[in-house]
Design a protein around this motif. Sequence first.
Motif, short mmCIF file in Angstrom:
data_model
loop_
_atom_site.label_atom_id
_atom_site.label_comp_id
_atom_site.label_asym_id
_atom_site.label_seq_id
_atom_site.Cartn_x
_atom_site.Cartn_y
_atom_site.Cartn_z
N PHE A 48 6.60 -7.32 -8.40
CA PHE A 48 5.89 -7.47 -9.66
C PHE A 48 4.76 -6.44 -9.80
N LYS A 49 4.06 -6.15 -8.72
CA LYS A 49 2.93 -5.23 -8.78
C LYS A 49 3.35 -3.78 -8.95
N ASN A 50 4.51 -3.41 -8.40
CA ASN A 50 4.80 -1.98 -8.22
C ASN A 50 6.06 -1.45 -8.91
N GLU A 51 7.00 -2.31 -9.26
CA GLU A 51 8.27 -1.83 -9.80
C GLU A 51 8.13 -1.50 -11.29
N LEU A 110 0.84 -1.21 0.00
CA LEU A 110 0.00 0.00 0.00
C LEU A 110 0.87 1.25 0.00
N CYS A 111 1.91 1.27 0.81
CA CYS A 111 2.81 2.43 0.84
C CYS A 111 3.45 2.67 -0.53
N TRP A 112 3.84 1.60 -1.21
CA TRP A 112 4.47 1.75 -2.53
C TRP A 112 3.48 2.35 -3.52
N ARG A 113 2.22 1.91 -3.46
CA ARG A 113 1.21 2.51 -4.33
C ARG A 113 1.03 4.00 -4.02
N LEU A 114 1.03 4.34 -2.76
CA LEU A 114 0.90 5.75 -2.35
C LEU A 114 2.11 6.55 -2.82
N LYS A 115 3.30 5.97 -2.71
CA LYS A 115 4.52 6.65 -3.17
C LYS A 115 4.51 6.83 -4.68
N ASN A 116 4.02 5.83 -5.40
CA ASN A 116 3.94 5.92 -6.86
C ASN A 116 2.91 6.96 -7.31
N ALA A 117 2.01 7.32 -6.41
CA ALA A 117 1.04 8.37 -6.71
C ALA A 117 1.53 9.74 -6.24
N GLY A 118 2.80 9.80 -5.80
CA GLY A 118 3.41 11.08 -5.45
C GLY A 118 3.33 11.47 -4.00
N TYR A 119 2.73 10.64 -3.15
CA TYR A 119 2.61 10.97 -1.73
C TYR A 119 3.84 10.51 -0.94
N SER A 120 3.93 10.96 0.29
CA SER A 120 5.06 10.57 1.14
C SER A 120 4.56 9.75 2.33
N ILE A 121 5.49 8.99 2.91
CA ILE A 121 5.22 8.15 4.08
C ILE A 121 6.18 8.61 5.19
N ARG A 153 -1.20 -5.43 -11.29
CA ARG A 153 -0.18 -4.53 -11.82
C ARG A 153 -0.81 -3.51 -12.78
N ARG A 154 -1.72 -3.97 -13.62
CA ARG A 154 -2.40 -3.08 -14.55
C ARG A 154 -3.25 -2.05 -13.79
N GLU A 155 -3.91 -2.50 -12.73
CA GLU A 155 -4.71 -1.59 -11.92
C GLU A 155 -3.83 -0.54 -11.25
N ASN A 156 -2.69 -0.97 -10.72
CA ASN A 156 -1.77 -0.05 -10.05
C ASN A 156 -1.19 0.98 -11.01
N LYS A 157 -0.94 0.53 -12.24
CA LYS A 157 -0.32 1.42 -13.22
C LYS A 157 -1.20 2.64 -13.50
N LYS A 158 -2.51 2.47 -13.41
CA LYS A 158 -3.44 3.58 -13.63
C LYS A 158 -3.34 4.65 -12.54
N LEU A 159 -2.82 4.28 -11.38
CA LEU A 159 -2.75 5.19 -10.25
C LEU A 159 -1.42 5.95 -10.18
N ILE A 160 -0.46 5.57 -11.01
CA ILE A 160 0.87 6.19 -10.95
C ILE A 160 0.83 7.60 -11.52
N THR A 161 1.38 8.54 -10.78
CA THR A 161 1.53 9.92 -11.26
C THR A 161 3.02 10.27 -11.30
N ILE A 162 3.55 10.69 -10.17
CA ILE A 162 4.99 10.96 -10.05
C ILE A 162 5.55 10.02 -8.98
#
Length: 348
Positions: free
Chosen positions: A250-253, A203-214, A306-315
């Motif tokens: 696999f899901k996030n990298e 979950l943190c990796w998805r949040l980081k891929n969307a530009g947020y911080s932990i 992985r495809r679902e996560n890719k849609k959420l990636i911003t910065i």
Amino acid sequence: MITCTHDTAVVILSYNGRKWHELFLPKIVEQAKDGYDVIVVDNASTDDTYQYLLDNYPTIKTLQIAVNHGFANGYFEALKQIQAKYYVLLSSDFEVTDGWFPPLVKAMDTHPQLAACQPRIRYWREREYFEYAGAGGGFMDNLGYLFCRGRIFSTLEKDEGQYNDDIEVFWASGGCFMVRAELYHSMGGLDHDLYAHMEEVDLCWRLKNAGYSIGYIGSSIVYHVGGSVISYGSPQKLYYNFRNSLILLFKNEKTSKLLWLFPLRFILDGVAGLQLLLQGKFKETATIVKAHFHFYKTLGTWIKRRRENKKLITIRNHEGIYGGSVVWQYFIGGKKKFPELKWEPKKL
């Protein structure tokens, strides 16, 4: 649906956890004066935990999960039924301290880009030491291996005030995990198919891929028993460690990195299995093989995620990723403690 009276819901997932509630719930309830609701989620316990809660804590809110499909699924189902601004996911085997909550909520209120955070986590049994699950904040190295300030692999540091600061990390411990409810749901929540172990890192990796911080908030202190459901060093723990690590990557990298990282990780996992085999630990070796087999068997699920996560990636926010190999530094370089890595995390 439970609507909280405060901004924050402290949600405790419990499975046969009566003994922990007897020890730790009184302090959690007493500290609720600082501004949070207490909700205990019974994850299909087979003992009298739920009745104990009803008899002894009639003022706290409770939920029941009909079938136990693991730690991640328990929260996945429960949080759909709770309305709040912030969630604190708190495992039942955590002891909180006086004033543990205000520093966490202050950090979330002060930093709008902070999606989630954790406190300083000490070991309940040896109280001067950091604890495995989160310690002084969670990080990841360039090969995808997880470690913490205060705990690298099996080495625990004594807490001597060296990590009293507030910093940005890569992941926050799921044992005591504060997260913005709106972001939690918009990012899909915990992946219930992970069952347990590393679901908070995912979950943190998805949040980081969307530009947020932990974040890690050093002025908040809690104590963790650890290993109360899945014991440290058990085959079950080993299985989820290897399987979920592959899923996480696999899901996030990034695809370009996976092309070389996945083959390398397969080799490194094979080396780990061979070492265990040479030590006569046949069951552990078989567990690693089983973890890989189950990953391949369910690959279709992870391709979809992985495809679902890719849609959420911003910065992509890469803060908290160590550029070297913590495995090399620890086992070859002999660097057992975080300061020896000569790497400073970013301050909040």
